[in-house]
Design an enzyme around this catalytic site. Structure first.
Site, PDB file in Angstrom:
ATOM      1  N   LYS A   1      -0.140  10.805   7.624  1.00  0.00           N
ATOM      2  CA  LYS A   1      -0.665   9.436   7.704  1.00  0.00           C
ATOM      3  C   LYS A   1      -1.372   9.172   9.028  1.00  0.00           C
ATOM      4  CE  LYS A   1       2.153   6.825   4.435  1.00  0.00           C
ATOM      5  NZ  LYS A   1       3.036   5.648   4.269  1.00  0.00           N
TER       6      LYS A   1
ATOM      7  N   LYS B   1      -2.674  14.019  -7.579  1.00  0.00           N
ATOM      8  CA  LYS B   1      -1.791  12.965  -8.071  1.00  0.00           C
ATOM      9  C   LYS B   1      -2.577  11.700  -8.383  1.00  0.00           C
ATOM     10  CE  LYS B   1       2.140  11.533  -6.061  1.00  0.00           C
ATOM     11  NZ  LYS B   1       3.230  11.419  -5.074  1.00  0.00           N
TER      12      LYS B   1
ATOM     13  N   LYS C   1      -3.307   5.165  -5.878  1.00  0.00           N
ATOM     14  CA  LYS C   1      -3.965   3.880  -5.682  1.00  0.00           C
ATOM     15  C   LYS C   1      -5.113   3.986  -4.691  1.00  0.00           C
ATOM     16  CE  LYS C   1      -0.820   2.557  -2.042  1.00  0.00           C
ATOM     17  NZ  LYS C   1       0.618   2.790  -2.044  1.00  0.00           N
TER      18      LYS C   1
END
Ligand code: TRP
Length: 332
Positions: free
Chosen positions: A111, A194, A197
């Protein structure tokens, strides 16, 4: 009785992957367990959130959970920032966890990316807050996705170190319940990624609020290969897109993949996609309708969350008091 705690981030759109991978399992776990489900707004602000977006997303996720069948009467549904014990216990855990432990967290590295110096301190300490979420309730079962496994191990280490350093048996051992291994939902545009969003292409995912015609359109345009469905599961291994669609069908109908193949072997994807659209719409449509009803009355969602926070606080506050006593805080 086992006490379950789990959290979901109030960011962006919930999609079919969230439903099949997590939420649906939470709904099932309500039977036979005492559950706390938390919309983790404190975790959300570890990266920048527009305040109005955060408020809206918090409500939307809560509404989605209720619409999917989370029973906020029998169990506890709330947003994290409303129960002060989370942040307070997290501070204490900041002083229990070691820098070396956090340095090993792969999610932080992902991240924070290349510009690690510029990541928030909150993003770094994220796993300590997650440990506090769970342990403020002495929860012992935590259903999470594969990607949270390392954070749960850290939470166990924190609980153990606290018990050890203060010579108490205050925190329980945490049992991870890794969800969604069997039902990893992949992108409709690329069967090796995957469903997410954050994918730039909305066609890559089916959102919980998509209308029937949007669902039909996305499934119709989903990437596949020219071969019909095989009769054997192993033949799907080299066909990620085909495997994904069959996997979604199996998950939505609560059947084994082998079972679905036995019924549809030899069928081409045009026909299979029509069948998949029907089952997807039949599962998601009622949820989307309930969600829209709830969001038409945001004050009802807020009232559920408020009541949830009161009940959550009633469990967490005595635990926090016990911790503060053990740590040696003077409580005049
Ligand atoms: N970090 C989790 C996620 O991104 C969400 C979460 C926060 C959580 N606190 C938790 C999950 C406590 C389980 C238990 O998915």
């Amino acid at each position: 009785m086992d006490r379950i705690f789990s959290g979901v981030q109030p960011t962006g759109n919930l999609h079919l992957g969230n439903y099949l991978g997590a939420i649906r399992n939470w709904v099932k776990l309500q039977e036979g367990h005492e559950c706390l489900f938390c919309v983790v707004d404190l975790h959300a602000i570890t990266v920048w959130q527009e305040p109005e977006d955060l408020r809206r997303a918090t409500r939307e996720v809560a509404a989605a959970l209720i619409a999917c069948g989370i029973d906020a009467e029998r169990h506890v549904l709330f947003n994290q920032s409303r129960v002060r014990a989370h942040a307070q216990l997290a501070w204490i855990f900041n002083c229990v966890a070691r820098i070396g432990w956090l340095n090993r967290m792969t999610q932080f590295k992902e991240k924070a990316g290349k510009d690690r110096e510029n990541a928030s301190v909150g993003l770094y300490a994220y796993p300590n807050l997650m440990a506090a979420d769970i342990l403020a309730y002495k929860a012992n079962m935590v259903p999470v996705g594969e990607d949270q496994k390392q954070h749960l191990e850290l939470a166990r280490d924190i609980a153990q170190k606290f018990n050890h350093d203060y010579k108490v048996a205050l925190f329980p051992d945490i049992r991870p319940l890794i969800l969604g291994e069997a039902t990893r939902v992949m992108s409709l545009r690329d069967g090796t990624k995957k469903m997410s969003k954050s994918d730039a292409s909305d066609a890559s995912r089916i959102n919980m609020t998509d209308h029937a015609d949007q669902i039909a359109d996305k499934i119709k345009r989903a990437k596949t290969d020219p071969h019909p469905l095989p009769d054997d599961v192993t033949a799907l291994e080299a066909r990620p897109e085909a495997r994904n669609l069959v996997g979604i069908y199996a998950a939505l109908t609560d059947r084994a993949v082998a079972d679905v193949l036995a019924e549809h072997a030899g069928t081409g994807f045009a026909a299979f996609k029509r069948a998949l659209t029907d089952v997807t719409v039949s599962v998601l449509e009622p949820i989307a309708i309930r969600m829209r009803e709830l969001l038409a009355h945001p004050e009802r969602v807020d009232a559920v969350l408020k009541r949830g926070a009161e009940r959550a606080g009633a469990i967490a506050d005595p635990v926090l008091a016990e911790v503060e006593e053990v740590v040696g805080f003077l409580r005049p």
